[in-house]
Design an enzyme around this catalytic site. Structure first.
Site, short mmCIF file in Angstrom:
data_model
loop_
_atom_site.label_atom_id
_atom_site.label_comp_id
_atom_site.label_asym_id
_atom_site.label_seq_id
_atom_site.Cartn_x
_atom_site.Cartn_y
_atom_site.Cartn_z
N LYS A 169 0.86 -1.19 0.00
CA LYS A 169 0.00 0.00 0.00
C LYS A 169 0.90 1.24 0.00
O LYS A 169 1.43 1.63 1.03
CB LYS A 169 -0.93 0.03 1.21
CG LYS A 169 -2.06 1.03 1.02
CD LYS A 169 -2.50 1.72 2.28
CE LYS A 169 -1.60 2.82 2.72
NZ LYS A 169 -1.44 3.94 1.76
N GLY A 220 7.32 5.45 7.61
CA GLY A 220 6.60 6.71 7.48
C GLY A 220 6.89 7.59 8.68
O GLY A 220 7.89 7.41 9.38
N SER A 221 5.99 8.51 8.93
CA SER A 221 6.24 9.50 9.97
C SER A 221 5.99 8.90 11.36
O SER A 221 5.25 7.92 11.52
CB SER A 221 5.33 10.71 9.75
OG SER A 221 3.99 10.32 9.93
N THR A 222 6.58 9.51 12.36
CA THR A 222 6.40 9.02 13.73
C THR A 222 4.94 9.12 14.19
O THR A 222 4.43 8.16 14.78
CB THR A 222 7.37 9.75 14.68
OG1 THR A 222 8.71 9.38 14.30
CG2 THR A 222 7.16 9.37 16.13
N THR A 224 2.19 8.84 12.44
CA THR A 224 1.42 7.75 11.82
C THR A 224 1.90 6.41 12.37
O THR A 224 1.09 5.49 12.58
CB THR A 224 1.54 7.81 10.28
OG1 THR A 224 1.11 9.11 9.85
CG2 THR A 224 0.66 6.77 9.62
N GLY A 225 3.19 6.29 12.65
CA GLY A 225 3.71 5.06 13.26
C GLY A 225 3.05 4.75 14.59
O GLY A 225 2.76 3.60 14.90
N GLU A 242 9.60 1.91 10.77
CA GLU A 242 10.79 2.72 10.47
C GLU A 242 10.27 4.15 10.34
O GLU A 242 9.55 4.47 9.39
CB GLU A 242 11.47 2.21 9.21
CG GLU A 242 12.91 2.65 9.12
CD GLU A 242 13.05 3.95 8.37
OE1 GLU A 242 13.15 5.00 9.05
OE2 GLU A 242 13.06 3.93 7.14
N CYS A 276 14.75 9.85 5.78
CA CYS A 276 14.62 9.68 7.23
C CYS A 276 15.97 9.79 7.91
O CYS A 276 16.08 10.31 9.02
CB CYS A 276 13.92 8.37 7.56
SG CYS A 276 14.69 6.94 6.82
N GLU A 372 12.14 17.28 13.16
CA GLU A 372 12.57 16.82 11.85
C GLU A 372 12.00 17.73 10.77
O GLU A 372 10.80 17.98 10.74
CB GLU A 372 12.06 15.39 11.64
CG GLU A 372 12.31 14.87 10.26
CD GLU A 372 11.92 13.41 10.09
OE1 GLU A 372 10.84 13.02 10.56
OE2 GLU A 372 12.70 12.68 9.47
P1 ADP Z 1 3.22 11.82 5.75
O1 ADP Z 1 2.53 12.26 7.00
O2 ADP Z 1 4.58 12.34 5.63
O3 ADP Z 1 2.43 11.97 4.48
P2 ADP Z 1 2.68 9.12 6.67
O4 ADP Z 1 3.63 8.57 7.65
O5 ADP Z 1 1.37 9.58 7.17
O6 ADP Z 1 3.44 10.26 5.87
O7 ADP Z 1 2.44 8.09 5.50
C1 ADP Z 1 3.18 6.91 5.31
C2 ADP Z 1 2.24 5.82 4.84
O8 ADP Z 1 1.29 5.55 5.88
C3 ADP Z 1 1.41 6.17 3.61
O9 ADP Z 1 1.32 5.01 2.79
C4 ADP Z 1 0.06 6.53 4.21
O10 ADP Z 1 -1.02 6.37 3.30
C5 ADP Z 1 -0.03 5.54 5.35
N1 ADP Z 1 -0.98 5.88 6.42
C6 ADP Z 1 -1.48 7.10 6.74
N2 ADP Z 1 -2.31 7.02 7.82
C7 ADP Z 1 -2.33 5.70 8.17
C8 ADP Z 1 -2.96 4.95 9.23
N3 ADP Z 1 -3.77 5.54 10.11
N4 ADP Z 1 -2.73 3.63 9.30
C9 ADP Z 1 -1.90 3.02 8.43
N5 ADP Z 1 -1.29 3.66 7.43
C10 ADP Z 1 -1.47 4.98 7.29
#
Ligand code: ADP
Length: 468
Positions: A169, A220-222, A224-225, A242, A276, A372
Protein backbone atom coordinates in the site's frame (compact mmCIF):
# COMPACT_ATOMS: atom_id res chain seq x y z
CA UNK A 1 3.39 4.88 -19.91
CA UNK A 2 3.78 1.40 -21.27
CA UNK A 3 3.55 -0.53 -17.99
CA UNK A 4 -0.01 -0.85 -16.69
CA UNK A 5 -0.94 1.21 -13.63
CA UNK A 6 -3.89 -0.80 -12.29
CA UNK A 7 -4.52 -2.32 -8.89
CA UNK A 8 -3.15 -5.84 -8.55
CA UNK A 9 -5.51 -8.09 -6.62
CA UNK A 10 -5.40 -11.88 -6.85
CA UNK A 11 -3.36 -11.76 -10.05
CA UNK A 12 -5.79 -9.43 -11.81
CA UNK A 13 -5.14 -5.88 -12.91
CA UNK A 14 -8.21 -3.90 -11.87
CA UNK A 15 -9.72 -0.46 -11.84
CA UNK A 16 -10.66 0.99 -8.47
CA UNK A 17 -13.79 2.58 -7.11
CA UNK A 18 -12.51 6.00 -8.07
CA UNK A 19 -9.39 7.75 -9.23
CA UNK A 20 -6.36 9.23 -7.56
CA UNK A 21 -4.95 12.24 -9.30
CA UNK A 22 -1.15 12.23 -9.10
CA UNK A 23 0.61 15.58 -9.10
CA UNK A 24 3.98 16.33 -10.69
CA UNK A 25 5.69 18.25 -7.88
CA UNK A 26 7.80 20.21 -10.35
CA UNK A 27 4.65 21.92 -11.68
CA UNK A 28 2.02 21.34 -9.00
CA UNK A 29 -0.20 19.96 -11.80
CA UNK A 30 -1.74 16.49 -12.04
CA UNK A 31 -0.06 14.36 -14.71
CA UNK A 32 -1.86 11.04 -14.42
CA UNK A 33 -4.81 9.38 -12.71
CA UNK A 34 -4.56 5.93 -11.19
CA UNK A 35 -7.14 3.70 -9.53
CA UNK A 36 -8.16 4.28 -5.96
CA UNK A 37 -9.27 1.08 -4.25
CA UNK A 38 -12.43 0.59 -2.24
CA UNK A 39 -12.57 -0.99 1.17
CA UNK A 40 -14.09 -4.10 -0.45
CA UNK A 41 -11.12 -4.31 -2.81
CA UNK A 42 -8.69 -4.13 0.09
CA UNK A 43 -10.69 -6.90 1.79
CA UNK A 44 -10.45 -8.90 -1.44
CA UNK A 45 -6.69 -8.36 -1.55
CA UNK A 46 -6.34 -9.62 2.01
CA UNK A 47 -8.50 -12.68 1.26
CA UNK A 48 -6.49 -13.41 -1.90
CA UNK A 49 -3.20 -13.00 -0.09
CA UNK A 50 -4.34 -15.36 2.65
CA UNK A 51 -5.46 -18.01 0.19
CA UNK A 52 -2.29 -17.75 -1.90
CA UNK A 53 0.06 -17.79 1.05
CA UNK A 54 -0.55 -21.44 1.91
CA UNK A 55 0.78 -22.75 -1.39
CA UNK A 56 3.48 -20.07 -1.61
CA UNK A 57 4.73 -20.89 1.89
CA UNK A 58 4.91 -24.56 0.91
CA UNK A 59 6.81 -23.77 -2.30
CA UNK A 60 10.46 -24.80 -2.05
CA UNK A 61 12.80 -22.00 -1.01
CA UNK A 62 14.69 -22.56 -4.24
CA UNK A 63 11.61 -21.68 -6.28
CA UNK A 64 10.73 -18.63 -4.18
CA UNK A 65 14.24 -17.33 -4.61
CA UNK A 66 14.18 -18.01 -8.34
CA UNK A 67 10.96 -15.97 -8.67
CA UNK A 68 12.47 -13.13 -6.66
CA UNK A 69 15.51 -13.15 -8.94
CA UNK A 70 13.18 -12.95 -11.95
CA UNK A 71 11.41 -10.03 -10.33
CA UNK A 72 14.78 -8.30 -9.86
CA UNK A 73 15.46 -8.96 -13.57
CA UNK A 74 12.11 -7.40 -14.49
CA UNK A 75 12.87 -4.31 -12.40
CA UNK A 76 16.24 -3.98 -14.15
CA UNK A 77 14.71 -4.48 -17.60
CA UNK A 78 12.14 -1.75 -16.93
CA UNK A 79 14.53 0.56 -15.11
CA UNK A 80 14.16 3.39 -17.63
CA UNK A 81 10.39 3.56 -17.42
CA UNK A 82 10.37 3.11 -13.65
CA UNK A 83 13.00 5.81 -13.19
CA UNK A 84 11.26 8.34 -15.45
CA UNK A 85 7.93 7.72 -13.74
CA UNK A 86 9.61 8.02 -10.35
CA UNK A 87 10.92 11.44 -11.36
CA UNK A 88 7.45 12.54 -12.43
CA UNK A 89 5.65 11.45 -9.28
CA UNK A 90 8.39 11.98 -6.69
CA UNK A 91 10.40 14.87 -8.13
CA UNK A 92 13.97 13.60 -7.69
CA UNK A 93 16.55 14.07 -10.46
CA UNK A 94 16.73 11.27 -13.03
CA UNK A 95 20.18 10.04 -11.97
CA UNK A 96 18.95 9.67 -8.38
CA UNK A 97 15.83 7.89 -9.64
CA UNK A 98 18.03 5.45 -11.55
CA UNK A 99 20.13 4.97 -8.42
CA UNK A 100 16.96 4.16 -6.46
CA UNK A 101 15.86 1.56 -9.03
CA UNK A 102 19.34 -0.02 -9.05
CA UNK A 103 19.36 -0.14 -5.29
CA UNK A 104 15.91 -1.74 -5.29
CA UNK A 105 17.22 -4.38 -7.69
CA UNK A 106 20.27 -4.89 -5.47
CA UNK A 107 18.11 -5.47 -2.38
CA UNK A 108 15.87 -7.88 -4.31
CA UNK A 109 18.91 -9.83 -5.50
CA UNK A 110 20.16 -9.99 -1.94
CA UNK A 111 16.88 -11.46 -0.70
CA UNK A 112 16.82 -13.80 -3.70
CA UNK A 113 19.95 -15.45 -2.31
CA UNK A 114 19.29 -15.02 1.41
CA UNK A 115 18.39 -17.85 3.73
CA UNK A 116 17.44 -18.37 7.33
CA UNK A 117 18.58 -21.94 7.84
CA UNK A 118 17.34 -24.21 10.57
CA UNK A 119 19.50 -23.73 13.62
CA UNK A 120 20.26 -26.58 16.02
CA UNK A 121 20.55 -25.04 19.46
CA UNK A 122 20.87 -28.27 21.42
CA UNK A 123 21.89 -31.74 20.36
CA UNK A 124 22.87 -34.12 23.18
CA UNK A 125 21.88 -37.50 24.60
CA UNK A 126 18.55 -36.12 25.83
CA UNK A 127 17.31 -33.70 23.17
CA UNK A 128 17.70 -32.30 19.72
CA UNK A 129 16.22 -28.79 19.57
CA UNK A 130 15.83 -27.04 16.23
CA UNK A 131 14.80 -23.48 15.47
CA UNK A 132 12.88 -23.01 12.21
CA UNK A 133 11.56 -19.83 10.65
CA UNK A 134 8.06 -20.36 9.34
CA UNK A 135 6.10 -17.83 7.30
CA UNK A 136 3.88 -15.46 9.26
CA UNK A 137 1.10 -15.29 6.69
CA UNK A 138 0.13 -12.02 5.01
CA UNK A 139 2.56 -9.12 5.31
CA UNK A 140 1.36 -5.61 4.52
CA UNK A 141 4.00 -3.13 3.39
CA UNK A 142 2.88 0.45 4.00
CA UNK A 143 5.28 2.80 2.25
CA UNK A 144 6.01 6.54 2.15
CA UNK A 145 6.60 8.94 -0.73
CA UNK A 146 10.34 9.62 -0.49
CA UNK A 147 11.73 6.32 -1.88
CA UNK A 148 8.63 4.49 -3.09
CA UNK A 149 10.39 1.90 -5.26
CA UNK A 150 13.30 1.08 -2.97
CA UNK A 151 11.17 0.76 0.14
CA UNK A 152 8.55 -1.38 -1.64
CA UNK A 153 11.34 -3.67 -2.88
CA UNK A 154 12.99 -4.10 0.48
CA UNK A 155 9.70 -5.01 2.14
CA UNK A 156 8.53 -7.32 -0.65
CA UNK A 157 11.85 -9.21 -0.88
CA UNK A 158 12.13 -10.59 2.66
CA UNK A 159 8.36 -11.16 2.89
CA UNK A 160 8.33 -13.43 -0.14
CA UNK A 161 11.65 -15.10 0.54
CA UNK A 162 10.29 -16.35 3.86
CA UNK A 163 7.07 -17.63 2.30
CA UNK A 164 4.67 -14.86 3.20
CA UNK A 165 2.32 -13.23 0.73
CA UNK A 166 2.44 -9.48 0.38
CA UNK A 167 0.15 -6.48 0.06
CA UNK A 168 1.80 -3.21 -0.94
CA UNK A 169 0.00 0.00 0.00
CA UNK A 170 1.96 3.00 -1.24
CA UNK A 171 1.52 6.63 -0.23
CA UNK A 172 -1.26 8.33 -2.19
CA UNK A 173 1.06 10.95 -3.64
CA UNK A 174 3.46 8.37 -5.15
CA UNK A 175 1.37 5.37 -6.20
CA UNK A 176 2.37 5.05 -9.85
CA UNK A 177 5.69 3.19 -9.65
CA UNK A 178 4.19 0.82 -7.04
CA UNK A 179 1.40 -0.08 -9.46
CA UNK A 180 4.04 -0.66 -12.14
CA UNK A 181 5.88 -3.00 -9.79
CA UNK A 182 2.57 -4.81 -9.37
CA UNK A 183 2.24 -5.23 -13.13
CA UNK A 184 5.73 -6.76 -13.23
CA UNK A 185 5.02 -8.99 -10.23
CA UNK A 186 1.84 -10.29 -11.85
CA UNK A 187 3.79 -12.09 -14.56
CA UNK A 188 6.17 -13.72 -12.09
CA UNK A 189 4.39 -14.69 -8.87
CA UNK A 190 1.29 -16.86 -8.49
CA UNK A 191 -2.00 -14.92 -8.17
CA UNK A 192 -2.50 -13.39 -4.73
CA UNK A 193 1.12 -13.70 -3.63
CA UNK A 194 1.74 -10.02 -4.45
CA UNK A 195 -1.07 -7.46 -4.35
CA UNK A 196 -0.80 -3.71 -4.84
CA UNK A 197 -3.63 -1.57 -3.52
CA UNK A 198 -3.67 2.23 -3.69
CA UNK A 199 -5.75 4.42 -1.43
CA UNK A 200 -6.32 8.05 -0.52
CA UNK A 201 -4.82 7.65 2.95
CA UNK A 202 -7.99 5.84 4.00
CA UNK A 203 -7.26 2.10 3.85
CA UNK A 204 -4.16 1.82 6.03
CA UNK A 205 -6.25 1.33 9.15
CA UNK A 206 -8.05 -1.61 7.53
CA UNK A 207 -4.69 -3.33 7.08
CA UNK A 208 -3.53 -2.56 10.60
CA UNK A 209 -6.69 -3.93 12.24
CA UNK A 210 -7.63 -6.81 9.95
CA UNK A 211 -7.23 -10.26 11.54
CA UNK A 212 -6.13 -11.65 8.18
CA UNK A 213 -2.94 -9.59 8.17
CA UNK A 214 -0.12 -11.04 10.25
CA UNK A 215 2.47 -8.29 10.03
CA UNK A 216 2.73 -4.62 9.19
CA UNK A 217 6.03 -3.42 7.83
CA UNK A 218 5.63 0.34 7.96
CA UNK A 219 7.87 3.20 6.90
CA UNK A 220 6.60 6.71 7.48
CA UNK A 221 6.24 9.50 9.97
CA UNK A 222 6.40 9.02 13.73
CA UNK A 223 2.80 10.25 14.35
CA UNK A 224 1.42 7.75 11.82
CA UNK A 225 3.71 5.06 13.26
CA UNK A 226 2.10 5.60 16.64
CA UNK A 227 -1.33 5.07 15.08
CA UNK A 228 -0.13 1.90 13.36
CA UNK A 229 1.24 0.54 16.62
CA UNK A 230 -1.94 1.36 18.52
CA UNK A 231 -4.27 -0.18 15.96
CA UNK A 232 -2.11 -3.26 15.44
CA UNK A 233 -2.54 -3.99 19.13
CA UNK A 234 -6.14 -5.11 18.65
CA UNK A 235 -4.94 -8.25 16.87
CA UNK A 236 -1.40 -8.30 18.28
CA UNK A 237 0.16 -8.11 14.83
CA UNK A 238 3.87 -8.22 14.30
CA UNK A 239 5.03 -4.73 13.43
CA UNK A 240 8.20 -3.17 12.15
CA UNK A 241 8.17 0.62 12.21
CA UNK A 242 10.79 2.72 10.47
CA UNK A 243 9.92 6.27 11.47
CA UNK A 244 11.22 9.79 11.54
CA UNK A 245 14.63 10.91 12.65
CA UNK A 246 16.40 14.09 13.61
CA UNK A 247 19.93 12.93 12.91
CA UNK A 248 22.67 15.00 14.46
CA UNK A 249 26.03 15.23 12.73
CA UNK A 250 28.84 16.34 15.04
CA UNK A 251 31.85 17.96 13.40
CA UNK A 252 34.97 18.09 15.57
CA UNK A 253 37.62 20.78 15.43
CA UNK A 254 40.19 18.64 13.59
CA UNK A 255 38.34 18.04 10.31
CA UNK A 256 39.59 18.98 6.88
CA UNK A 257 36.72 21.34 6.08
CA UNK A 258 37.15 21.23 2.32
CA UNK A 259 37.14 17.42 2.36
CA UNK A 260 34.10 16.91 4.59
CA UNK A 261 31.88 19.71 3.28
CA UNK A 262 30.69 17.91 0.10
CA UNK A 263 29.98 14.73 2.05
CA UNK A 264 28.02 16.58 4.71
CA UNK A 265 26.15 18.47 2.01
CA UNK A 266 25.14 15.20 0.34
CA UNK A 267 24.14 13.73 3.72
CA UNK A 268 21.84 16.66 4.40
CA UNK A 269 20.39 17.46 0.98
CA UNK A 270 19.97 14.16 -0.86
CA UNK A 271 16.39 13.88 -2.13
CA UNK A 272 15.85 17.53 -1.15
CA UNK A 273 16.37 16.55 2.49
CA UNK A 274 13.44 14.12 2.40
CA UNK A 275 15.33 11.18 3.82
CA UNK A 276 14.62 9.68 7.23
CA UNK A 277 18.37 9.35 7.84
CA UNK A 278 19.46 12.67 6.37
CA UNK A 279 21.55 15.03 8.51
CA UNK A 280 18.93 17.25 10.14
CA UNK A 281 21.06 19.06 12.75
CA UNK A 282 24.69 19.95 12.21
CA UNK A 283 26.73 20.60 15.36
CA UNK A 284 30.02 22.23 14.44
CA UNK A 285 32.94 23.06 16.71
CA UNK A 286 33.59 26.77 17.15
CA UNK A 287 37.02 26.54 15.56
CA UNK A 288 35.71 25.32 12.20
CA UNK A 289 32.21 26.83 12.36
CA UNK A 290 32.68 29.79 10.03
CA UNK A 291 34.72 27.81 7.55
CA UNK A 292 32.22 24.96 7.31
CA UNK A 293 29.19 27.29 7.09
CA UNK A 294 30.98 29.05 4.25
CA UNK A 295 31.89 25.85 2.41
CA UNK A 296 28.34 24.49 2.67
CA UNK A 297 26.86 27.79 1.54
CA UNK A 298 29.18 27.87 -1.47
CA UNK A 299 28.06 24.39 -2.43
CA UNK A 300 24.39 25.29 -1.92
CA UNK A 301 24.80 28.17 -4.39
CA UNK A 302 25.79 25.73 -7.12
CA UNK A 303 22.65 23.57 -6.82
CA UNK A 304 20.57 23.51 -9.99
CA UNK A 305 16.89 23.12 -9.18
CA UNK A 306 14.44 22.00 -11.78
CA UNK A 307 12.38 19.22 -13.23
CA UNK A 308 14.28 16.01 -12.53
CA UNK A 309 13.99 14.98 -16.18
CA UNK A 310 15.94 18.03 -17.34
CA UNK A 311 19.65 17.42 -17.85
CA UNK A 312 21.73 19.23 -15.26
CA UNK A 313 19.12 19.27 -12.48
CA UNK A 314 20.85 18.45 -9.20
CA UNK A 315 17.88 18.92 -6.87
CA UNK A 316 14.19 18.42 -7.46
CA UNK A 317 11.17 19.93 -5.74
CA UNK A 318 9.67 18.80 -2.45
CA UNK A 319 7.35 15.90 -3.05
CA UNK A 320 3.99 17.35 -2.10
CA UNK A 321 2.11 20.50 -1.24
CA UNK A 322 1.89 19.72 2.48
CA UNK A 323 5.65 19.30 2.71
CA UNK A 324 6.17 22.49 0.75
CA UNK A 325 3.89 24.40 3.15
CA UNK A 326 5.86 22.97 6.07
CA UNK A 327 9.12 24.10 4.46
CA UNK A 328 7.73 27.61 3.99
CA UNK A 329 6.89 27.70 7.68
CA UNK A 330 10.36 26.45 8.59
CA UNK A 331 11.97 29.15 6.46
CA UNK A 332 10.12 31.72 8.58
CA UNK A 333 11.36 29.95 11.71
CA UNK A 334 14.91 29.99 10.31
CA UNK A 335 14.78 33.72 9.60
CA UNK A 336 13.45 34.37 13.09
CA UNK A 337 15.69 32.10 15.11
CA UNK A 338 18.89 32.27 13.04
CA UNK A 339 20.49 33.67 9.90
CA UNK A 340 19.77 32.25 6.46
CA UNK A 341 23.10 32.38 4.65
CA UNK A 342 21.77 31.10 1.33
CA UNK A 343 18.59 29.40 0.19
CA UNK A 344 14.87 29.92 0.39
CA UNK A 345 11.98 29.38 -1.99
CA UNK A 346 12.77 29.16 -5.69
CA UNK A 347 9.61 30.28 -7.46
CA UNK A 348 9.32 28.50 -10.77
CA UNK A 349 6.59 26.97 -12.77
CA UNK A 350 4.19 26.29 -9.87
CA UNK A 351 6.51 23.60 -8.49
CA UNK A 352 7.38 22.97 -4.85
CA UNK A 353 10.97 24.21 -5.05
CA UNK A 354 13.09 25.08 -2.04
CA UNK A 355 16.79 25.77 -2.58
CA UNK A 356 19.29 24.10 -0.26
CA UNK A 357 19.16 26.45 2.69
CA UNK A 358 22.03 27.00 5.12
CA UNK A 359 20.99 28.44 8.47
CA UNK A 360 23.65 29.59 10.92
CA UNK A 361 23.68 31.17 14.39
CA UNK A 362 20.72 29.12 15.49
CA UNK A 363 20.44 27.20 18.76
CA UNK A 364 18.78 24.15 20.25
CA UNK A 365 15.24 24.97 21.27
CA UNK A 366 14.35 26.33 17.84
CA UNK A 367 11.75 24.24 16.03
CA UNK A 368 14.16 24.03 13.09
CA UNK A 369 16.72 22.23 15.28
CA UNK A 370 14.46 20.19 17.54
CA UNK A 371 12.00 18.87 14.96
CA UNK A 372 12.57 16.82 11.85
CA UNK A 373 12.37 19.15 8.83
CA UNK A 374 12.18 16.66 5.95
CA UNK A 375 13.11 19.62 3.77
CA UNK A 376 16.39 21.11 2.48
CA UNK A 377 16.85 23.54 5.36
CA UNK A 378 19.88 22.73 7.49
CA UNK A 379 20.42 24.37 10.89
CA UNK A 380 24.10 24.66 11.86
CA UNK A 381 24.59 24.88 15.60
CA UNK A 382 27.81 25.87 17.34
CA UNK A 383 29.51 23.93 20.16
CA UNK A 384 32.82 24.01 21.98
CA UNK A 385 32.50 21.24 24.56
CA UNK A 386 32.29 17.55 23.64
CA UNK A 387 30.23 16.41 26.63
CA UNK A 388 27.82 19.25 26.04
CA UNK A 389 27.34 18.42 22.37
CA UNK A 390 26.73 14.75 23.15
CA UNK A 391 24.07 15.77 25.64
CA UNK A 392 22.44 18.07 23.09
CA UNK A 393 22.59 15.51 20.29
CA UNK A 394 20.95 12.94 22.58
CA UNK A 395 18.30 15.34 23.90
CA UNK A 396 15.81 14.25 21.26
CA UNK A 397 12.89 11.83 21.25
CA UNK A 398 14.33 10.55 17.95
CA UNK A 399 17.27 8.20 17.56
CA UNK A 400 17.50 6.98 14.00
CA UNK A 401 21.01 7.84 12.79
CA UNK A 402 23.81 10.22 13.56
CA UNK A 403 27.38 10.88 12.52
CA UNK A 404 30.69 12.06 13.89
CA UNK A 405 33.24 13.79 11.68
CA UNK A 406 36.87 14.00 12.70
CA UNK A 407 40.42 13.70 11.38
CA UNK A 408 41.04 11.25 14.21
CA UNK A 409 38.94 8.10 13.88
CA UNK A 410 39.72 6.96 17.45
CA UNK A 411 38.36 10.21 18.83
CA UNK A 412 35.27 9.92 16.67
CA UNK A 413 34.82 6.27 17.67
CA UNK A 414 34.81 7.18 21.35
CA UNK A 415 32.09 9.73 20.67
CA UNK A 416 30.11 7.43 18.37
CA UNK A 417 29.60 5.00 21.23
CA UNK A 418 27.82 7.71 23.21
CA UNK A 419 25.27 8.67 20.54
CA UNK A 420 21.78 7.30 21.23
CA UNK A 421 20.75 6.12 17.78
CA UNK A 422 20.27 2.98 15.74
CA UNK A 423 23.24 3.82 13.52
CA UNK A 424 26.24 6.13 13.88
CA UNK A 425 28.42 6.78 10.87
CA UNK A 426 31.99 8.03 11.23
CA UNK A 427 33.13 10.40 8.48
CA UNK A 428 30.16 9.54 6.30
CA UNK A 429 26.37 9.55 6.61
CA UNK A 430 23.40 7.73 5.03
CA UNK A 431 24.98 4.39 4.20
CA UNK A 432 22.82 1.31 4.62
CA UNK A 433 22.42 -2.05 2.93
CA UNK A 434 20.61 -5.39 3.08
CA UNK A 435 23.37 -7.00 5.16
CA UNK A 436 23.41 -4.19 7.78
CA UNK A 437 20.79 -4.11 10.55
CA UNK A 438 18.77 -0.91 10.40
CA UNK A 439 16.85 0.12 13.49
CA UNK A 440 15.65 3.25 15.18
CA UNK A 441 16.33 3.98 18.82
CA UNK A 442 13.72 5.77 20.96
CA UNK A 443 10.76 7.07 18.92
CA UNK A 444 12.44 6.53 15.56
CA UNK A 445 11.26 3.00 15.20
CA UNK A 446 10.39 -0.40 16.45
CA UNK A 447 12.12 -3.57 15.34
CA UNK A 448 14.93 -4.14 12.90
CA UNK A 449 15.10 -4.20 9.12
CA UNK A 450 17.71 -5.97 6.97
CA UNK A 451 20.44 -8.41 8.00
CA UNK A 452 19.54 -11.79 9.49
CA UNK A 453 17.96 -10.07 12.48
CA UNK A 454 15.61 -8.09 10.24
CA UNK A 455 14.87 -11.10 8.10
CA UNK A 456 13.83 -13.09 11.16
CA UNK A 457 11.17 -10.45 11.86
CA UNK A 458 9.40 -11.61 8.69
CA UNK A 459 9.11 -15.13 10.06
CA UNK A 460 7.59 -16.98 12.96
CA UNK A 461 10.18 -18.62 15.19
CA UNK A 462 9.18 -22.26 15.40
CA UNK A 463 10.99 -24.61 17.73
CA UNK A 464 10.91 -28.36 17.22
CA UNK A 465 12.23 -30.22 20.23
CA UNK A 466 12.86 -33.95 19.85
CA UNK A 467 13.31 -36.21 22.86
CA UNK A 468 15.85 -38.96 22.20
P1 ADP B 1 3.22 11.82 5.75
O1 ADP B 1 2.53 12.26 7.00
O2 ADP B 1 4.58 12.34 5.63
O3 ADP B 1 2.43 11.97 4.48
P2 ADP B 1 2.68 9.12 6.67
O4 ADP B 1 3.63 8.57 7.65
O5 ADP B 1 1.37 9.58 7.17
O6 ADP B 1 3.44 10.26 5.87
O7 ADP B 1 2.44 8.09 5.50
C1 ADP B 1 3.18 6.91 5.31
C2 ADP B 1 2.24 5.82 4.84
O8 ADP B 1 1.29 5.55 5.88
C3 ADP B 1 1.41 6.17 3.61
O9 ADP B 1 1.32 5.01 2.79
C4 ADP B 1 0.06 6.53 4.21
O10 ADP B 1 -1.02 6.37 3.30
C5 ADP B 1 -0.03 5.54 5.35
N1 ADP B 1 -0.98 5.88 6.42
C6 ADP B 1 -1.48 7.10 6.74
N2 ADP B 1 -2.31 7.02 7.82
C7 ADP B 1 -2.33 5.70 8.17
C8 ADP B 1 -2.96 4.95 9.23
N3 ADP B 1 -3.77 5.54 10.11
N4 ADP B 1 -2.73 3.63 9.30
C9 ADP B 1 -1.90 3.02 8.43
N5 ADP B 1 -1.29 3.66 7.43
C10 ADP B 1 -1.47 4.98 7.29
Amino acid sequence: MALPTKLLINGQLLDGCGLLSVVDPSTGEPFVEVPRASQAQMEAAIAAARAAQLAWGATPLFTRRERLARFADAVAQNADELARTLVMEQGKPLDQAHAEISYAEFFLRHFATADLPVEIVQDDEALRVEVHHRPLGVVAGITPWNFPVLIAAYKLGPSLMLGNSFILKPAPTTPVTSLMLGALARDIFPPGVVNVVTDANDLGALLTTHPGVAKISFTGSTPTGRKVMASAASTLKRITLELGGNDAAIVLDDVDVAAVAPKIFAGAFLNAGQVCIAIKRLYVHDRVYDALCGALAAQAETAVLGNGLDAGTSMGPLQNAAQYAKAQHLLDVAANDGTIVVGGIEARNGGYFVRPTIVRDIADGSELVDEEQFAPILPIVRFDDIDDVVRRANASPYGLGGSVWSGDVDRAYELAQRIESGTVWINHHLHFGPHIPFAGAKQSGYGVEFSEVGLAEFGQTHVISIAK
